[in-house]
Each structure stands twice: as C-alpha cells, then as structure tokens.
Scaffold this active site. Structure first.
Site, short mmCIF file in Angstrom:
data_model
loop_
_atom_site.label_atom_id
_atom_site.label_comp_id
_atom_site.label_asym_id
_atom_site.label_seq_id
_atom_site.Cartn_x
_atom_site.Cartn_y
_atom_site.Cartn_z
CB CYS A 35 -13.92 23.76 -8.81
SG CYS A 35 -14.81 22.72 -7.64
CB CYS A 61 -6.73 27.76 -17.23
SG CYS A 61 -6.81 25.97 -17.43
CB CYS A 105 -8.16 21.09 -18.71
SG CYS A 105 -7.63 22.43 -17.60
#
Length: 271
Positions: A35, A61, A105
């Site tokens: 993912c 990220c 996140c």
C-alpha cells in the site's frame, strides 16, 4: 501544495526514536509495503506498566514519519492504561494538524499502537474487519454513520457532515456516504411470506454484494449454509475461520449488514 505545521516538519526532518528495541515487550505493525506505507512500533514496558522506551521503523511519506515520531514521544513515560486511550485525532492534534489527504498516516500510527498493546497482552490482532472505517479524517466507522442516517432520516452528505462529522475533511469518503444514504432509503424486506428458496436467494445476494468482498480483501470469506425463520446460518472461511474476533465480525458486520438490507429481526448464527 499541502500545508504542513512546523511541528510536522520538525518531526519529519528530525524524527525522534527511530530504530528497533532488542527484546521488546511489545511489537505492533500497521499498513503494508504493497500500500506504500508501513509502520512497526516497538515498546519497552516495566513491571508497573509504564512504557519506558518506544521506537519505530516506517516506510512512507513525511507525514507517516512525523506521525510515528510524535506518537513515540506521546507514549514514553505513560502507563499502558493511559496509552490505550490515545486516538488518531490525539496524534493529529499533537502535530498541530495534518492535511486531510494525509490523515490516514495518523490512523496507521493508532493501528500500530493498538497492535502493540494487543501483542503485550498476548492477544492476536485479527485481519478480519470488525468495523469498516468510512471516513479516515474523522475516524468514523460505517455502522455508526449508517445508524445515524437511518435514525435521523438524513438525505444528503451535508446533513451527514453536520450530524456525524464524517466527510468534513478531504471528501474522499463522499461517494461511500452517498451509497449509505441510498441504501438507507431502500425499503426493508420482510422474510415472512417468502418461500425458503426466495429467502436464501435474497440473503445470498446481500452477502455477495456487501459482505463477502470486504472479508475477501483480508483473506477471509463467508458461506451461507441455511435459513430457518429469522435465523441465518453462515460459515466463515479463510482468514476469518481462525479469527479470534469472528464473533465480533458476525455481529457487528455481517448481522448488521443483513439487518440493514433485509430485516431488523435477522439473527446470524455461525456453524
């Protein structure tokens, strides 16, 4: 261009507690490399239940790095009972906010923490979905949104946003919310008066359209075995067959979905 807070940038540029812990008392994981984001969280916990150290390894990220970094600072020095209460919203607030597109996140950090706590207590973390999260920004599960839509007879996304907070962020969940609104407007079908063959066909259609695909995403599956009055007998297969939380999956996901689409009197029984 996304707007990041100074705290997010600080934890991205200078992340705290990166690495692993030898002989960790608890290890939790969330996400997957497939993912694009993955987090592994290590905890050291003393005899009094205090988290004395926490480290993380993440592939993702800058927001994933920052969320993981701030999470470790939030939990070090705290009792595990206090840590249990931390939510993804707490992580976001501690960072000074995240762009709506990056809210997932913080969810990953929260899931890794839950996984580590379960690991500490010797519990298995199931791949079977207990509750499908529709809105990651507000962390609102499908069953909660569906219930409010039905109880308050909501007709638009704007009404759902006002009543639940779901859909107020990035807007990615709007299509799913619209789907829930349309489903709530469908008339409830009573099983009484149908032949057994008609009942089986109707129930199996709902299982295939709204339930089986969700279970298959995590390696599970479900089979309709029989229908007797309002009792629907099913068999869980794949990953869900050995899942310790199978009862939760049946009651909170399978049974509620069948009740929403067919009859509020349905009782799901595992065989």
């Amino acid at each position: 261009m996304w707007d990041y807070s100074e705290k997010v940038m600080e934890h991205y540029r200078n992340p705290k507690n990166v690495g692993s812990i030898d002989n960790a008392d608890a290890i939790g994981e969330a996400g997957s490399l497939a993912c694009g984001d993955m987090l592994k969280l290590y905890l050291k916990i003393d005899d009094n239940g205090i988290i004395t150290d926490a480290k993380f390894q993440t592939f993702g990220c800058g927001s994933a790095v920052a969320s993981s970094s701030i999470l470790t600072e939030m939990i070090i020095g705290k009792h595990i009972d206090e840590v249990k209460k931390i939510t993804n919203k707490d992580i976001v607030d501690e960072l000074g906010g995240l762009p709506p597109e990056k809210m997932h996140c913080s969810v990953m950090g929260h899931e890794a923490l839950e996984s580590a706590i379960a690991n500490y207590y010797g519990e298995e973390v199931s791949a079977c979905p207990e509750e499908k999260i529709v809105c990651l920004c507000a962390f609102k599960p499908e069953n909660e949104i569906r219930k409010v839509i039905k109880e308050k007879n909501l007709k638009s996304i704007e009404e759902v946003v006002a009543e639940t907070g779901a859909g107020s962020g990035c807007g990615r969940c709007h299509a799913n919310i619209e789907k829930l609104i349309k489903e709530a407007q469908k008339p409830v079908i009573e099983l009484s008066g149908m032949s057994k063959t008609q009942q089986i066909i109707k129930i199996n259609n709902v299982i295939e359209r709204f339930i089986a695909d969700e279970l298959r995403k995590d390696g599970g599956d479900i089979e309709l075995v029989d229908v007797d009055g309002n009792n629907v007998y099913v068999k869980l297969r794949g990953a869900c067959a050995s899942c310790k939380n199978s009862v939760m999956t049946l009651k909170y996901f399978v049974e509620n979905t069948l009740r929403d689409h067919i009859s509020p009197d349905i009782e799901v029984v595992e065989v």
